[in-house]
Design an enzyme around this catalytic site. Structure first.
Site, PDB file in Angstrom:
ATOM      1  N   GLU A   1       0.807  -1.213   0.000  1.00 40.14           N
ATOM      2  CA  GLU A   1       0.000   0.000   0.000  1.00 40.14           C
ATOM      3  C   GLU A   1       0.847   1.273   0.000  1.00 40.14           C
ATOM      4  O   GLU A   1       0.323   2.362   0.269  1.00 40.14           O
ATOM      5  CB  GLU A   1      -0.903   0.013   1.240  1.00 40.14           C
ATOM      6  CG  GLU A   1      -1.789  -1.200   1.407  1.00 40.14           C
ATOM      7  CD  GLU A   1      -3.012  -1.204   0.496  1.00 40.14           C
ATOM      8  OE1 GLU A   1      -2.974  -0.526  -0.547  1.00 40.14           O
ATOM      9  OE2 GLU A   1      -3.990  -1.875   0.835  1.00 40.14           O
TER      10      GLU A   1
ATOM     11  N   HIS B   1      -7.489  -3.030   9.228  1.00 36.95           N
ATOM     12  CA  HIS B   1      -8.703  -3.734   8.819  1.00 36.95           C
ATOM     13  C   HIS B   1      -9.538  -4.054  10.057  1.00 36.95           C
ATOM     14  O   HIS B   1      -9.961  -5.185  10.258  1.00 36.95           O
ATOM     15  CB  HIS B   1      -8.339  -5.024   8.083  1.00 36.95           C
ATOM     16  CG  HIS B   1      -7.531  -4.832   6.845  1.00 36.95           C
ATOM     17  ND1 HIS B   1      -6.976  -5.900   6.154  1.00 36.95           N
ATOM     18  CD2 HIS B   1      -7.181  -3.716   6.160  1.00 36.95           C
ATOM     19  CE1 HIS B   1      -6.313  -5.437   5.096  1.00 36.95           C
ATOM     20  NE2 HIS B   1      -6.420  -4.114   5.090  1.00 36.95           N
TER      21      HIS B   1
ATOM     22  N   HIS C   1     -12.756  -2.549   2.471  1.00 36.85           N
ATOM     23  CA  HIS C   1     -11.329  -2.677   2.783  1.00 36.85           C
ATOM     24  C   HIS C   1     -11.025  -2.424   4.258  1.00 36.85           C
ATOM     25  O   HIS C   1     -10.627  -3.341   4.968  1.00 36.85           O
ATOM     26  CB  HIS C   1     -10.553  -1.697   1.881  1.00 36.85           C
ATOM     27  CG  HIS C   1      -9.079  -1.870   1.880  1.00 36.85           C
ATOM     28  ND1 HIS C   1      -8.271  -1.497   0.817  1.00 36.85           N
ATOM     29  CD2 HIS C   1      -8.230  -2.345   2.815  1.00 36.85           C
ATOM     30  CE1 HIS C   1      -7.005  -1.758   1.105  1.00 36.85           C
ATOM     31  NE2 HIS C   1      -6.957  -2.261   2.312  1.00 36.85           N
TER      32      HIS C   1
END
Length: 228
Positions: A80, A101, A162
């Protein structure tokens, strides 16, 4: 461009490890999920590596990614890294970024719902709502663009299907905001179980946002009286 210190000699690397371990301990991430970064004072950022769990992460595995997106050292950066670097480019006020998450935030993100002004602490994130960034594949530049857009004038956002991203002046603030957002998401889910909560009005939220400008510890002058 000055070569940064070796990660093992860099207190920021140790702080990144501690941040990832705190996210695991507090139930925001499991295994190798999530990532964190801190702005490098001269170029780019320090960021956690890809595919390594918080339990085994060491300062030597923290990766320097320069302002051009080039990773340096033996370890690959988080998948990411695009959105971390994009945030630093867009937001000079941001010194650290955390991504997780966490269960409640991810549940809401999977419905692609922003968090409405059901509670005044929404203001802690900079506005009347916490936005949900549009969906894009993890690790993509499209996701980076979506996150930068959702974070405009905000300190956190959800990511569709996500998780969440929180930013701050340093890792301590970014981690605090990630934890605070997960708590608000839980509260919203609990409240929503009884039906749609009553939202604060625009005027009520504007009043809260104004109050937040002087919220918390502020330097006091001699003889200053406490407000009612």
């Amino acid at each position: 461009m000055t070569q940064p210190p070796e990660p093992c000699e860099n207190p920021i690397a140790s702080a990144l490890v501690a941040t990832m371990q705190a996210m695991r301990t507090h139930g925001l991430n499991v295994g190798a999920a999530g990532n964190a970064s801190a702005r490098h004072p001269e170029s780019g950022m320090w960021i956690t590596p890809t595919g390594i769990s918080a339990e085994t992460l060491t300062p030597q595995q923290i990766v320097w990614v320069d302002a051009t997106g080039q990773a340096h050292g033996a370890w690959r950066p988080s998948s990411e890294w695009h959105f971390h670097l994009a945030i630093y480019r867009a937001r000079l006020d941001v010194g650290a970024v955390v991504h997780c998450h966490s269960p409640a935030a991810t549940a809401l993100a999977c419905h692609r719902r922003e968090i409405p002004p059901f509670h005044y602490m929404i203001a802690e994130f900079g506005g009347q709502t916490v936005r949900c960034a549009r969906y894009a594949r993890f690790g993509s530049e499209a996701l980076a663009d979506a996150i930068v857009e959702a974070l405009e004038d905000r300190l956190a956002c959800l990511l569709a299907n996500h998780g969440l991203v929180a930013v701050g002046r340093d890792l301590a603030q970014a981690l605090h905001l990630a934890e605070a957002l997960e708590t608000l998401c839980k509260q919203y889910l609990f409240a929503h179980a009884l039906g749609e909560p009553v939202w604060l009005s625009d005027a009520e939220m504007a009043d809260v946002l104004d109050a937040f400008r002087s919220y918390g510890q502020q330097p006091r002058t001699t003889g200053e009286h406490l407000s009612e």
